[in-house]
Design a protein around this motif. Structure first.
Motif, short mmCIF file in Angstrom:
data_model
loop_
_atom_site.label_atom_id
_atom_site.label_comp_id
_atom_site.label_asym_id
_atom_site.label_seq_id
_atom_site.Cartn_x
_atom_site.Cartn_y
_atom_site.Cartn_z
N PHE A 37 72.86 41.49 67.83
CA PHE A 37 72.24 42.24 68.42
C PHE A 37 70.83 41.82 68.61
O PHE A 37 69.82 42.88 69.28
CB PHE A 37 72.14 43.67 67.41
N ALA A 38 70.32 40.81 68.12
CA ALA A 38 68.87 40.29 68.38
C ALA A 38 68.93 39.30 69.56
O ALA A 38 69.80 38.44 69.79
CB ALA A 38 68.51 39.78 67.22
N GLU A 39 67.88 39.21 70.06
CA GLU A 39 67.47 38.16 71.37
C GLU A 39 66.86 37.04 70.79
O GLU A 39 66.23 37.05 69.77
CB GLU A 39 66.56 38.80 72.30
N GLY A 40 67.26 35.98 71.51
CA GLY A 40 66.09 34.61 71.05
C GLY A 40 66.86 33.89 70.04
O GLY A 40 66.36 33.22 69.28
N GLY A 41 68.41 34.04 69.67
CA GLY A 41 69.00 33.11 68.84
C GLY A 41 68.92 33.37 67.36
O GLY A 41 68.80 32.65 66.66
N GLU A 42 68.19 34.59 67.25
CA GLU A 42 68.06 35.01 65.82
C GLU A 42 69.43 34.95 64.96
O GLU A 42 70.22 35.33 65.53
CB GLU A 42 67.40 36.50 65.59
N THR A 43 69.35 34.66 63.72
CA THR A 43 70.59 34.59 62.97
C THR A 43 70.59 35.65 61.68
O THR A 43 69.50 36.28 61.37
CB THR A 43 70.51 33.21 62.17
N SER A 44 71.84 35.89 61.09
CA SER A 44 71.87 36.69 60.07
C SER A 44 72.92 36.19 59.12
O SER A 44 73.49 34.96 59.42
CB SER A 44 72.30 38.26 60.51
N TYR A 45 73.37 36.74 57.98
CA TYR A 45 74.23 36.16 57.08
C TYR A 45 75.47 37.03 56.92
O TYR A 45 75.17 38.23 57.09
CB TYR A 45 73.66 35.79 55.58
N ARG A 46 76.45 36.48 56.70
CA ARG A 46 77.76 37.38 56.29
C ARG A 46 77.90 36.92 54.92
O ARG A 46 78.17 35.79 54.63
CB ARG A 46 79.10 36.66 57.20
N TRP A 47 77.86 37.90 54.14
CA TRP A 47 78.11 37.54 52.67
C TRP A 47 79.13 37.37 51.87
O TRP A 47 80.18 38.35 52.49
CB TRP A 47 77.02 38.82 51.97
N HIS A 48 79.50 36.72 50.93
CA HIS A 48 80.83 36.74 50.40
C HIS A 48 80.49 36.41 48.80
O HIS A 48 79.57 35.94 48.41
CB HIS A 48 81.50 35.48 50.83
N HIS A 49 81.34 37.12 47.96
CA HIS A 49 81.38 36.88 46.55
C HIS A 49 81.64 35.12 46.46
O HIS A 49 82.53 34.63 47.32
CB HIS A 49 82.37 37.42 45.82
N MET A 50 81.30 34.53 45.45
CA MET A 50 81.35 33.00 45.36
C MET A 50 82.73 32.72 45.19
O MET A 50 83.25 31.75 45.89
CB MET A 50 80.48 32.40 44.15
N ALA A 51 83.51 33.53 44.34
CA ALA A 51 84.77 33.21 44.04
C ALA A 51 85.77 33.40 45.61
O ALA A 51 86.67 32.69 45.90
CB ALA A 51 85.38 34.03 43.28
N CYS A 52 85.15 34.46 46.31
CA CYS A 52 85.87 34.42 47.65
C CYS A 52 85.57 33.39 48.76
O CYS A 52 86.50 33.12 49.41
CB CYS A 52 85.38 36.07 48.09
N ALA A 53 84.34 33.13 48.52
CA ALA A 53 84.21 31.98 49.52
C ALA A 53 84.93 30.67 49.15
O ALA A 53 85.25 29.89 49.84
CB ALA A 53 82.36 31.65 49.49
N ALA A 54 85.01 30.44 47.68
CA ALA A 54 85.86 29.28 47.37
C ALA A 54 87.00 29.14 48.05
O ALA A 54 87.54 28.02 48.31
CB ALA A 54 85.83 29.27 45.71
N THR A 55 87.76 30.42 48.09
CA THR A 55 89.24 30.28 48.53
C THR A 55 89.11 30.66 50.09
O THR A 55 90.09 29.92 50.60
CB THR A 55 89.93 31.49 47.94
N SER A 56 88.22 31.22 50.83
CA SER A 56 88.43 31.17 52.33
C SER A 56 87.45 30.41 53.06
O SER A 56 87.69 30.00 54.14
CB SER A 56 87.96 32.70 52.73
N LYS A 57 86.50 29.66 52.40
CA LYS A 57 85.35 28.93 53.17
C LYS A 57 85.15 27.70 52.19
O LYS A 57 83.82 27.31 51.70
CB LYS A 57 83.94 29.57 53.21
N SER A 58 86.06 27.11 51.84
CA SER A 58 85.77 26.06 50.82
C SER A 58 85.10 24.95 51.06
O SER A 58 83.94 24.40 50.28
CB SER A 58 87.29 25.44 50.04
N ALA A 59 85.36 24.51 52.43
CA ALA A 59 84.30 23.33 52.98
C ALA A 59 82.90 23.48 53.12
O ALA A 59 82.02 22.94 52.69
CB ALA A 59 84.83 22.80 54.33
#
Length: 184
Positions: A37-59
């Motif tokens: 929704f922003a112009e100019g390459g602005e970034t945002s974050y997708r938040w995860h519980h730490m345990a959830c990130a360990a199982t789905s985004k381990s690397a």
């Protein structure tokens, strides 16, 4: 992209993996993403519980933990995260090329066109799959006796194939590995 680990500033963010709220003050993993929704390459974050990130985004989580300089991660939580990341990594298919046993008799050898029988050893390589106007990457299967010729025909080397098979093959017995390498 620069992912982060931080304490949740409020209880409003929801985990992108399990869809439950992340409590205020709880450590969370932020996966940096381009803000659509922003112009100019602005970034945002997708938040995860730490345990959830360990199982789905381990690397991604492992790399972020190694570079992390923010709030310390409690030893008990770190041990749980390491266990979850190891379990998640074990479930992922190995990188290409690797060998396994055919789970069904539906795959055809890319080299000779013959069906690979259920339970038979096969070499799994990455190949281009044409779908209409697009080309995607996917798995291709070869009989071990067809693998070297096929790989060399497509620009690879026999040495690179055997090196990759040694490094990436999991779950085969020593006898099956001996048979595989005698045919490749």
């Amino acid at each position: 992209m620069a992912h982060i680990i931080e304490e949740a500033k409020s209880g409003r963010a929801g985990c992108r993996t399990c869809r439950k709220p992340i409590a205020k003050g709880e450590l969370r993993f932020g996966e940096e993403a381009e803000n659509q929704f922003a112009e100019g390459g602005e970034t945002s974050y997708r938040w995860h519980h730490m345990a959830c990130a360990a199982t789905s985004k381990s690397a991604e989580l492992r790399a972020t933990i190694n570079a992390h300089t923010g709030p310390s991660i409690p030893a008990e939580l770190m041990a749980d995260l390491e266990r979850l990341m190891a379990e998640a990594d074990a479930k992922k298919p190995p990188p290409f090329p690797h060998a396994d046993k055919a789970p069904s008799g539906r795959a055809k050898c890319q080299g000779c066109g013959e069906t690979i029988a259920k339970g038979e050893l096969r070499v799994v390589i990455e190949r281009d799959i044409e779908r209409g106007m697009t080309v995607t990457k996917g798995a291709g299967y070869l009989h071990p006796k067809c693998a070297a010729a096929y790989v060399e025909e497509h620009g690879g080397t026999h040495a690179a194939l055997t090196e990759g098979l040694h490094a990436n093959t999991r779950g085969l017995t020593d006898q099956e590995l001996d048979l595989l390498f005698s045919e490749v």
